[in-house]
Design a protein around this motif. Structure first.
Motif, short mmCIF file in Angstrom:
data_model
loop_
_atom_site.label_atom_id
_atom_site.label_comp_id
_atom_site.label_asym_id
_atom_site.label_seq_id
_atom_site.Cartn_x
_atom_site.Cartn_y
_atom_site.Cartn_z
N ARG A 68 8.01 16.70 -34.66
CA ARG A 68 9.38 15.94 -35.04
C ARG A 68 10.45 16.92 -35.14
N GLU A 69 10.27 18.26 -35.41
CA GLU A 69 11.30 19.05 -35.14
C GLU A 69 11.68 19.39 -33.73
N LEU A 70 10.62 19.17 -32.74
CA LEU A 70 10.88 19.28 -31.39
C LEU A 70 11.48 18.01 -30.58
N ASN A 71 11.96 16.99 -31.55
CA ASN A 71 12.48 15.85 -31.25
C ASN A 71 11.55 14.97 -30.27
N VAL A 72 10.34 14.98 -30.61
CA VAL A 72 9.41 14.24 -30.00
C VAL A 72 9.87 12.67 -30.42
N ALA A 73 9.57 11.78 -29.51
CA ALA A 73 9.64 10.26 -29.99
C ALA A 73 8.96 9.86 -31.24
N PRO A 74 9.62 9.52 -32.24
CA PRO A 74 8.97 9.27 -33.52
C PRO A 74 7.86 8.06 -33.54
N SER A 75 7.91 7.07 -32.57
CA SER A 75 6.81 6.18 -32.43
C SER A 75 5.41 7.07 -31.79
N LEU A 76 5.79 8.03 -31.25
CA LEU A 76 4.37 8.69 -30.68
C LEU A 76 4.02 9.50 -31.87
N VAL A 77 4.86 10.12 -32.60
CA VAL A 77 4.46 11.12 -33.78
C VAL A 77 3.67 10.02 -34.96
N ASP A 78 4.06 8.72 -34.98
CA ASP A 78 3.85 7.69 -36.01
C ASP A 78 2.18 7.62 -35.27
N GLN A 79 1.86 7.44 -34.09
CA GLN A 79 0.71 7.01 -33.48
C GLN A 79 -0.16 8.25 -33.90
N LEU A 80 0.28 9.53 -33.87
CA LEU A 80 -0.66 10.61 -34.18
C LEU A 80 -1.00 10.47 -35.44
N GLU A 81 -0.25 10.26 -36.39
CA GLU A 81 -0.46 10.22 -37.74
C GLU A 81 -1.55 8.84 -37.94
N GLU A 82 -1.50 7.90 -37.27
CA GLU A 82 -2.40 6.72 -37.53
C GLU A 82 -3.65 7.32 -37.07
N ALA A 83 -3.81 8.09 -36.03
CA ALA A 83 -5.12 8.61 -35.57
C ALA A 83 -5.82 9.55 -36.64
N LEU A 84 -4.77 10.14 -37.36
CA LEU A 84 -5.37 11.07 -38.46
C LEU A 84 -6.04 10.36 -39.67
N ALA A 85 -5.43 9.15 -39.85
CA ALA A 85 -5.63 8.33 -40.96
C ALA A 85 -7.33 7.55 -40.62
N LYS A 86 -7.46 7.44 -39.35
CA LYS A 86 -8.79 6.74 -39.00
C LYS A 86 -10.04 7.78 -38.58
N LEU A 87 -9.65 9.17 -38.86
CA LEU A 87 -10.79 9.88 -38.55
C LEU A 87 -11.99 9.47 -39.25
N PRO A 88 -13.16 9.49 -38.33
CA PRO A 88 -14.56 8.68 -39.03
C PRO A 88 -15.04 9.76 -39.68
N SER A 89 -15.50 9.60 -41.27
CA SER A 89 -16.27 10.49 -42.17
C SER A 89 -17.91 10.05 -41.84
N HIS A 90 -18.59 10.96 -42.81
CA HIS A 90 -20.00 10.69 -42.66
C HIS A 90 -19.97 9.34 -43.40
N THR A 91 -19.34 9.00 -44.26
CA THR A 91 -19.68 7.99 -45.46
C THR A 91 -19.17 6.65 -44.70
N ASP A 92 -18.39 6.59 -43.69
CA ASP A 92 -17.91 5.56 -42.94
C ASP A 92 -18.38 5.27 -41.57
N PHE A 93 -19.00 6.32 -41.20
CA PHE A 93 -19.73 6.36 -39.70
C PHE A 93 -20.32 5.20 -39.30
N ALA A 94 -21.56 4.72 -40.09
CA ALA A 94 -22.41 3.67 -39.85
C ALA A 94 -21.84 2.39 -39.75
N ARG A 95 -20.61 2.18 -40.89
CA ARG A 95 -19.86 1.10 -40.97
C ARG A 95 -18.96 0.74 -39.57
N ILE A 96 -18.40 2.05 -39.25
CA ILE A 96 -17.72 1.88 -38.03
C ILE A 96 -18.25 1.36 -36.89
#
Length: 420
Positions: A68-96
């Motif tokens: 964001r400080e580098l003025n990268v498009a906010p929509s692209l940074v938002d997609q990065l943060e969405e990817a962070l929220a979906k990282l698969p954990s041990h407990t969720d892996f089987a369900r995913i």
């Protein structure tokens, strides 16, 4: 001097220190999130432990702030943060995996590739060299870790993934060579920082070690990891807690018998299957003669018979369903055909793994049919899973997929030279 209260020679003042460029960490962190969705590590370790999810999300959040400080498009940074929220954990892996949510991973990986490329453009030109080095250090760590994971799998299980060891060994050799080239480069387009002498010295020492390591064994042993740790410490990287993560990897189950790796069909004989294929060919003949409505009715009945005789996810059942979709599309029911085709593609990807021919043969038929009614959706099927088979060198694929790749190339009219 030792007995006098005051020393007659004062020590020189410490030399000023320069923090390593943060672009190193930025390249590393973004590549790390990309790898979480695009590499086999998450599958073999069945997700990440919670503390590793926390670490990746903290690092990724820091990277998002820098972008964001580098003025990268906010929509692209938002997609990065969405990817962070979906990282698969041990407990969720089987369900995913069971729910098919993992089918979104290739799309997330493509987004992360965009983030990587955009981040490289956005950083100051004088720091691109360090951004690239961060990316390569992340890939070196990944390959080294993958080779350790594969070597610790139960005996016999690596046969399920026959080319992984070779793939990651080759990638380790490639990435270390790229890093050596970056360190040795005097290209003014990717300059080194004169104020980073200590860091450049650490990189030079690691590059010198890599040249001898490659000639000696090219095995990421403890000596390799020690040298890697030294250069990452000089780079100022955050502790990765790799030892703790490796200690908490979920144990992989014992090798699954071949008959359990794919959905078990309903009991039937070879004669049953041959008879159904004969019916299918006869219906195709009717369709070629122009009686599309009748062929659609007959195919609908045949699908029900196949589901009862062969099972709902048998490859022949799914192929005949695709023929039914083609007939529906030609009979003015394109919307229904599209929905059914996407469901068939998802079924094939869910029930047949990345080394099973049915996964790709069914998807190729879906792709061919979708091109006539919805080219955009067809492209999504091509991007995943077909692209990973069609555009890879045959030598990089298990032998069981060689003939499948050639058959699909012929079906789609693809010339090998077009992929060069």
């Amino acid at each position: 001097m030792t007995n006098t209260p005051k020393r007659d020679v004062a020590p020189p003042p410490p030399l000023p220190t320069t923090d390593p460029p943060w672009e190193l960490q930025l390249g590393f962190d973004i590549e790390d999130i990309y790898c979480a969705y695009n590499e086999w590590l998450v599958v073999l370790t069945q997700g990440f432990p919670d503390f590793e999810i926390d670490r990746k999300q903290d690092a990724g959040g820091w990277a998002a702030d820098r972008l964001r400080e580098l003025n990268v498009a906010p929509s692209l940074v938002d997609q990065l943060e969405e990817a962070l929220a979906k990282l698969p954990s041990h407990t969720d892996f089987a369900r995913i995996m069971a729910s098919g949510e993992s089918s979104s991973w290739p799309k997330i990986a493509r987004t992360m590739e965009d983030v990587l490329a955009t981040g490289r453009i956005a950083v100051d030109a004088s720091k691109v060299r360090y951004y690239d080095c961060g990316v390569m250090l992340c890939r070196i760590q990944l390959c080294s870790r993958m080779l350790r994971v594969i070597s610790s799998l139960p005996e016999g299980l690596p046969s399920v993934f026959p080319d992984l060891t070779e793939i990651y060994r080759k990638e380790l050799l490639r990435t270390t060579s790229v890093l050596e080239t970056l360190v040795a480069s005097r290209d003014p387009a990717i300059p080194s920082d004169p104020g980073q002498r200590a860091l450049e010295q650490a990189f030079s020492e690691f590059a010198a070690y890599l040249s001898t390591w490659r000639n000696r064994s090219a095995d990421p042993d403890s000596d390799f990891r020690d040298h890697f740790d030294r250069v990452t410490q000089a780079a100022g990287f955050r502790p990765s807690d790799i030892a703790r993560q490796e200690a908490t990897w979920v144990s992989h189950p014992e090798p699954i018998p071949e008959e359990e790796r794919v959905p078990l069909p309903a009991p039937h004989s070879a004669e049953d299957r041959q008879q159904l294929e004969t019916y299918w060919q006869e219906i195709k003949r009717i369709a070629k003669e122009g009686d599309i409505p009748r062929s659609a009715d007959l195919l609908s009945q045949l699908v029900q018979t196949c589901r009862a005789v062969l099972g709902p996810v048998h490859p022949l059942t799914l192929h005949i369903q695709i023929s039914l979709c083609a007939a529906l599309g030609a009979n003015g029911k394109a919307g229904l055909a599209i929905v059914a085709l996407l469901d068939i593609a998802a079924t094939a990807q869910h029930y047949y793994g990345p080394y099973h021919p049915a996964r790709y043969l069914i998807s190729a038929d879906v792709y061919t049919c979708l091109r006539r009614v919805h080219p955009e959706m067809a492209q999504e099927v091509y991007d995943f899973p077909l692209k990973s088979l069609i555009e890879r060198d045959e030598s990089d694929l298990p032998s069981g997929l060689h003939s499948v790749r050639r058959a699909i190339h012929a079906q789609l009219g693809i010339d090998n030279e077009m992929l060069l």
